[in-house]
Design an enzyme around this catalytic site. Structure first.
Site, PDB file in Angstrom:
ATOM      1  N   GLN A  34       0.760  -1.250  -0.139  1.00  0.00           N
ATOM      2  CA  GLN A  34      -0.008   0.001  -0.149  1.00  0.00           C
ATOM      3  C   GLN A  34       0.894   1.194  -0.062  1.00  0.00           C
ATOM      4  O   GLN A  34       1.934   1.308   0.326  1.00  0.00           O
ATOM      5  CB  GLN A  34      -0.835  -0.110   1.345  1.00  0.00           C
ATOM      6  CG  GLN A  34      -0.208  -0.144   2.402  1.00  0.00           C
ATOM      7  CD  GLN A  34      -0.975  -0.383   3.758  1.00  0.00           C
ATOM      8  OE1 GLN A  34      -1.266   0.672   4.548  1.00  0.00           O
ATOM      9  NE2 GLN A  34      -1.891  -1.349   3.788  1.00  0.00           N
ATOM     10  N   HIS A  77       0.178   5.799   0.901  1.00  0.00           N
ATOM     11  CA  HIS A  77      -0.763   6.571   1.467  1.00  0.00           C
ATOM     12  C   HIS A  77      -0.544   8.065   0.887  1.00  0.00           C
ATOM     13  O   HIS A  77       0.645   8.308   0.516  1.00  0.00           O
ATOM     14  CB  HIS A  77      -0.629   6.829   3.048  1.00  0.00           C
ATOM     15  CG  HIS A  77      -0.589   5.486   3.638  1.00  0.00           C
ATOM     16  ND1 HIS A  77      -1.942   4.711   3.785  1.00  0.00           N
ATOM     17  CD2 HIS A  77       0.308   4.768   4.337  1.00  0.00           C
ATOM     18  CE1 HIS A  77      -1.567   3.725   4.581  1.00  0.00           C
ATOM     19  NE2 HIS A  77      -0.339   3.718   4.883  1.00  0.00           N
ATOM     20  N   GLU A 117       3.123   7.302   8.747  1.00  0.00           N
ATOM     21  CA  GLU A 117       3.214   6.083   9.750  1.00  0.00           C
ATOM     22  C   GLU A 117       4.460   5.995  10.185  1.00  0.00           C
ATOM     23  O   GLU A 117       5.633   5.832   9.249  1.00  0.00           O
ATOM     24  CB  GLU A 117       2.855   4.906   9.042  1.00  0.00           C
ATOM     25  CG  GLU A 117       1.478   4.781   8.473  1.00  0.00           C
ATOM     26  CD  GLU A 117       1.090   3.371   7.890  1.00  0.00           C
ATOM     27  OE1 GLU A 117      -0.120   3.111   7.726  1.00  0.00           O
ATOM     28  OE2 GLU A 117       2.009   2.596   7.506  1.00  0.00           O
ATOM     29  N   ARG A 144      -4.176   0.368  -2.457  1.00  0.00           N
ATOM     30  CA  ARG A 144      -3.586  -0.877  -2.156  1.00  0.00           C
ATOM     31  C   ARG A 144      -2.831  -1.056  -3.553  1.00  0.00           C
ATOM     32  O   ARG A 144      -3.508  -0.749  -4.827  1.00  0.00           O
ATOM     33  CB  ARG A 144      -4.680  -1.843  -1.763  1.00  0.00           C
ATOM     34  CG  ARG A 144      -5.071  -1.529  -0.392  1.00  0.00           C
ATOM     35  CD  ARG A 144      -5.912  -2.909  -0.027  1.00  0.00           C
ATOM     36  NE  ARG A 144      -6.334  -2.446   1.364  1.00  0.00           N
ATOM     37  CZ  ARG A 144      -7.383  -1.646   1.743  1.00  0.00           C
ATOM     38  NH1 ARG A 144      -8.098  -1.099   0.824  1.00  0.00           N
ATOM     39  NH2 ARG A 144      -7.412  -1.342   3.061  1.00  0.00           N
TER      40      ARG A 144
HETATM   41 ZN   LIG Z   1       0.636   1.812   5.822  1.00  0.00          ZN
END
Ligand SMILES: [Zn+2]
Length: 410
Positions: free
Chosen positions: A95, A97, A132, A282
């Site tokens: 994935q 973001h 993240e 994704r």
């Molecule tokens: Zn992630």
């Protein structure tokens, strides 16, 4: 300050033993336990032990007391981060973001098109970015960012499959972000029968490579790829995985995933801290919706040299609290080690004040004292500290306490 009751998310890729083990409960759990959510995310907020109110409601009732004036103004009266303990028994999807600007534009575009927020084809659930930070609690393997193309050419040569020669040549002729974009786009848009054949061929090549050089420079990559083939035969994400950096983090080491970084967690237990968003595009290793054109808009194809996030002492000379250095406004994460005997680490540690804080205990049992109150936080537990609380001092409850501390940088 108040102890939190944190929801467990049961995803198929989770572990039946890791989170139970962390909490000191007998395993295996009846369902795979994937994530423990510590925060005020509307989809599954933690609850305050005692009153039973959700942290979301607690913050909404008195945002200034909970978050402080600065965070209220800066982040629209919301807790800007979500902390998780993540236990991956099996690989998660590949994935990326979006950046904040991409998320704002994409959210608006899907709203105008009338795509319902809960539709499986919806990419943008909100208008926020989702950087993240993941810190390993056990050995943790992951893939993140594109490997130096010259090294990937060497890997494709080492795999030795004639079927991959045209792809190797494509990258060798253009060993940069454009070449990576071209090869990734080629693979992810191949007809599924071609993907299945290539993935089969890749599996054979990996087995052969491991037979020839089980300890060579690409052995770990070959092992990871075989694991992915087994779990996701015929998935183009396996091919994309050839292009990514593969890393194994040791406990305490972290990686930071900024907007556009194509990544997948493979195996291990870790603490994850992220901005409060659900925006995921994704790229494979999943039965879920993959929107290739949108993914291609968001992914950053520039090669990335992946290494653990640098850490520094929170206080000059004090080593109890180590802060992970990430360039983000929404959150900061630190790791604190305490020791009741004082032999290895400090016996206690005062937390600097300002803004909301969540303390997650990941080993032992820490004792938090503040203004005459005392709360014991066991492993797997979390503590909410609002901005309005007086100074909190953490004391070691065992000989090996470890806690993670999420704050908003001031
Ligand atoms: Zn992630």
């Amino acid at each position: 300050m108040q102890l939190l009751d944190c929801p467990v998310r049961n995803y198929a890729w989770g572990s039946r033993t890791a989170l139970a083990g962390l909490r000191g409960e007998p395993g295996p759990s009846p369902h795979p336990e994937a994530e423990l959510w510590m925060g005020a995310h509307p989809a599954d907020p933690s609850r305050l032990v005692g009153s039973g109110a959700t942290l979301l409601v607690e913050i909404a009732e008195d945002p200034v007391a909970a978050l402080g004036q600065h965070v209220c103004e800066r982040f629209d009266k919301q807790l800007p981060f979500l902390m998780k303990v993540l236990a991956a028994e099996e690989p998660l999807s590949i994935q990326a973001h979006p950046s904040k600007a991409q998320a704002q534009e994409g959210f608006e575009r899907e709203n105008q098109r009338g795509v319902p927020l809960d539709a499986s084809s919806r990419n943008y659930k909100d208008d926020n970015h989702k950087p993240e930070l993941l810190v390993a609690l056990t050995q943790f393997s992951a893939m993140a960012g594109f490997r130096d193309p010259e090294a990937t050419v060497a890997l494709l040569e080492e795999l030795g499959s004639p079927r991959f020669v045209p792809y190797r040549d494509l990258l060798a002729e253009q060993p940069d972000g454009s070449g990576l974009r071209a090869l990734f786009t080629t693979w992810i848009t191949l007809p599924s029968s071609d993907v299945a054949e290539l993935v089969d061929d890749l599996a054979e090549s990996c087995v052969a490579l491991l037979g020839r050089s089980p300890r060579g420079p690409f052995a770990e990559v070959a092992r990871n790829l075989l694991q992915l083939v087994e779990r996701y035969p015929g998935d183009a994400g396996v091919l994309a995985s050839i292009l990514l950096n593969h890393i194994t983090l040791q406990p305490g080491e972290g990686i930071f995933l900024d907007a556009g970084n194509l990544h997948a967690y493979l195996h291990g237990v870790g603490v994850e801290l992220m901005a409060n968003s659900d925006n995921v595009l994704r790229g494979g290793l999943t039965p879920k919706h993959v929107d290739v054109p949108e993914l291609l808009r968001v992914v950053d194809f520039e090669p990335l040299e992946l290494s653990p996030v640098p850490v520094r002492n929170a206080e000059p000379g004090g080593t109890a609290e180590q802060v992970y250095q990430v360039p983000i406004d929404e959150f900061a994460l630190s790791r604190i080690e305490l020791d009741a005997t004082g032999l290895l680490h400090s016996v206690s540690h005062g937390l600097s004040r300002g803004g909301p804080q969540i303390i997650a205990c990941t080993r032992g049992e820490v004792i938090a004292r503040s203004g005459g109150e005392e709360v014991r936080v066991p492993a797997g537990g979390a503590l909410w500290i609002p901005d309005s609380d007086p100074e909190v001092i953490l004391h070691a409850g065992t000989a090996r306490d470890e806690v993670f501390r999420a704050v908003v940088p001031q």
